[in-house]
Design a protein around this motif. Structure first.
Motif, short mmCIF file in Angstrom:
data_model
loop_
_atom_site.label_atom_id
_atom_site.label_comp_id
_atom_site.label_asym_id
_atom_site.label_seq_id
_atom_site.Cartn_x
_atom_site.Cartn_y
_atom_site.Cartn_z
N SER A 133 -2.23 -2.00 -4.30
CA SER A 133 -1.86 -3.57 -3.86
C SER A 133 -0.62 -3.79 -4.25
O SER A 133 -0.12 -5.12 -3.71
CB SER A 133 -2.81 -4.48 -4.45
OG SER A 133 -2.69 -4.44 -5.96
N GLY B 138 0.82 -1.30 -0.11
CA GLY B 138 0.15 -0.03 -0.05
C GLY B 138 0.80 1.17 -0.06
O GLY B 138 0.62 2.15 0.71
N TYR C 250 1.25 -6.86 3.38
CA TYR C 250 1.39 -7.35 1.91
C TYR C 250 1.48 -8.76 1.77
O TYR C 250 2.12 -9.32 2.24
CB TYR C 250 2.90 -6.66 1.40
CG TYR C 250 3.05 -7.06 -0.21
CD1 TYR C 250 2.19 -6.35 -1.04
CD2 TYR C 250 3.92 -8.12 -0.58
CE1 TYR C 250 2.64 -6.67 -2.42
CE2 TYR C 250 4.12 -8.41 -1.72
CZ TYR C 250 3.31 -7.59 -2.93
OH TYR C 250 3.60 -8.04 -4.09
N MET D 252 -5.98 -6.51 1.59
CA MET D 252 -4.86 -6.53 0.62
C MET D 252 -4.98 -7.78 -0.33
O MET D 252 -4.45 -7.46 -1.49
CB MET D 252 -3.54 -6.46 1.39
CG MET D 252 -3.19 -5.34 2.02
SD MET D 252 -3.00 -3.63 0.65
CE MET D 252 -1.57 -4.48 -0.32
#
Length: 372
Positions: free
Chosen positions: A116, A103, A279, A341
């Motif tokens: 993303s 992000g 992530y 995510m």
């Protein structure tokens, strides 16, 4: 990097080079480890010393598709010597571990885009030191920040360790602070460190025997650069005092840098991290909240939401004081973010695959295509 610690050449094995990496090195190239990156180029350490290598067209194309493929500090790279004598970074060797935050994209207006895609902060790291300062004005740590960094650390493949830095500033409150931090880091070593007095520095150095590499992460003013200087035995990174009013620091370190230590091992200093997006989480969040995961196994229902269900072991632990309510709220927040995510990443991959097939179909429809 201080010129006094730069030799004319480097022992590759001391930098972490091994037979496994050598097997993947393209023919005719020189192995090097990335010490610092800049726009379109990297400072690297190799058998010929410290060099500047510009990215090849292949590397630039890969990074344009996905920023995770950009060279980063700690990477092993293949260099090719060009006819004019300069070096080109031709390719990156496979990463053993990678500390990635998500992000980090920005909109044209400068705001966060919710992208993303990820950003690799450090690669091929054995140990992730999470630095949290003990401030003289309070005995409360930012436990949410610690938990978030630990989730990324576990996911990276490195071994996480929490360092409560500036331990001399808190006095009698240190024991309480250490217990508080330990409660947010189950299964993780937590140590008090004071780089000025030397307390805990040798203990930290013990994690870096041989050619092991560590990265130091934390907020501005956490004492990361001061710790690196203490490990190196000299001022290899610039440091700065925190502000007197609120104990906050400014970004003294403005880039990530790999520092070989005189006694062996390597450490990566980093700027203070303001945004720590998750992530592609796999088991990182579960590892940080292992205490909640263990309690959840005792719940009456397998799909218990730990809210108001009968027989919920997690709620019972909160009610009897065994589990802080703050910790459950933090677990829920990170679970939601990890799921969001994951959905963003899946959507991006689907879009990229669709674009790829559109190009293929367009090529197939061209006149004369596949005709004898």
């Amino acid at each position: 990097m201080s010129s006094s610690v730069l030799p004319d050449f480097y022992d590759l094995s001391a930098l972490g080079w091994n037979d496994s990496l050598a097997a993947g090195l393209p023919a005719g190239t020189l192995p090097a480890r990335v010490a610092r990156v800049d726009r379109g180029a990297a400072e690297v350490l190799c058998a010929e010393g410290q060099l500047t290598a510009h990215y090849s067209a292949r590397v630039r194309r890969a990074a344009a598709t996905d920023p995770v493929d950009l060279p980063c500090v700690g990477d092993w790279a293949a260099l090719r010597r060009l006819p004019e004598g300069r070096f080109e970074l031709e390719a990156l060797l496979p990463r053993r571990t990678a500390f990635v935050r998500g992000g980090v994209g920005r909109t044209s207006q400068g705001g966060l885009s919710g992208d993303s895609r990820g950003q690799v902060l450090a690669a091929n790291v054995d140990v992730v030191f999470v630095a949290e300062p003990a401030l003289h004005a309070t005995d409360t740590a930012d436990l949410g920040r610690i938990e978030r960094l630990l989730a990324l650390a576990w996911e990276s493949g490195g071994h996480p360790v929490v360092l409560v830095t500036k331990a001399d500033l808190i006095g009698d409150g240190l024991a309480f602070l250490m217990d508080e931090v330990a409660s947010a880091a189950p299964g993780v070593d937590v140590h008090a460190v004071c780089s000025v007095t030397g307390e805990g520095v040798d203990l930290v150095r013990g994690y870096l025997e041989g050619s092991r590499t560590a990265v130091v992460l934390g907020a501005s003013g956490a004492g990361k650069s001061t710790l690196v200087n203490a490990l190196a035995g000299e001022a290899v990174m610039e440091t700065q005092q925190v502000r007197a009013g609120d104990g906050r620091g400014r970004h003294t370190t403005v880039h990530r840098e790999l520092i070989p230590l005189p006694g062996g091992g390597l450490v990566i200093d980093t700027p203070g991290i303001r945004r720590i997006g998750l992530y592609e989480m796999g088991e990182g969040v579960e590892a940080v909240f292992a205490d909640i995961e263990e309690l959840a196994e005792e719940c009456r229902f397998a799909d218990c939401g730990h809210d108001s269900e009968p027989g919920c072991a997690v709620v019972a632990a909160i009610e009897d004081g065994t589990l802080p309510e703050r910790r459950l709220a933090s677990w829920r927040k990170l679970q939601r973010e990890a799921a969001w995510m994951a959905s963003r990443t899946d959507a991006r991959l689907r879009k990229e695959l669709q674009s790829k097939w559109k190009v293929i179909h367009k090529e197939m429809r061209k006149p004369g295509r596949n005709r004898p």
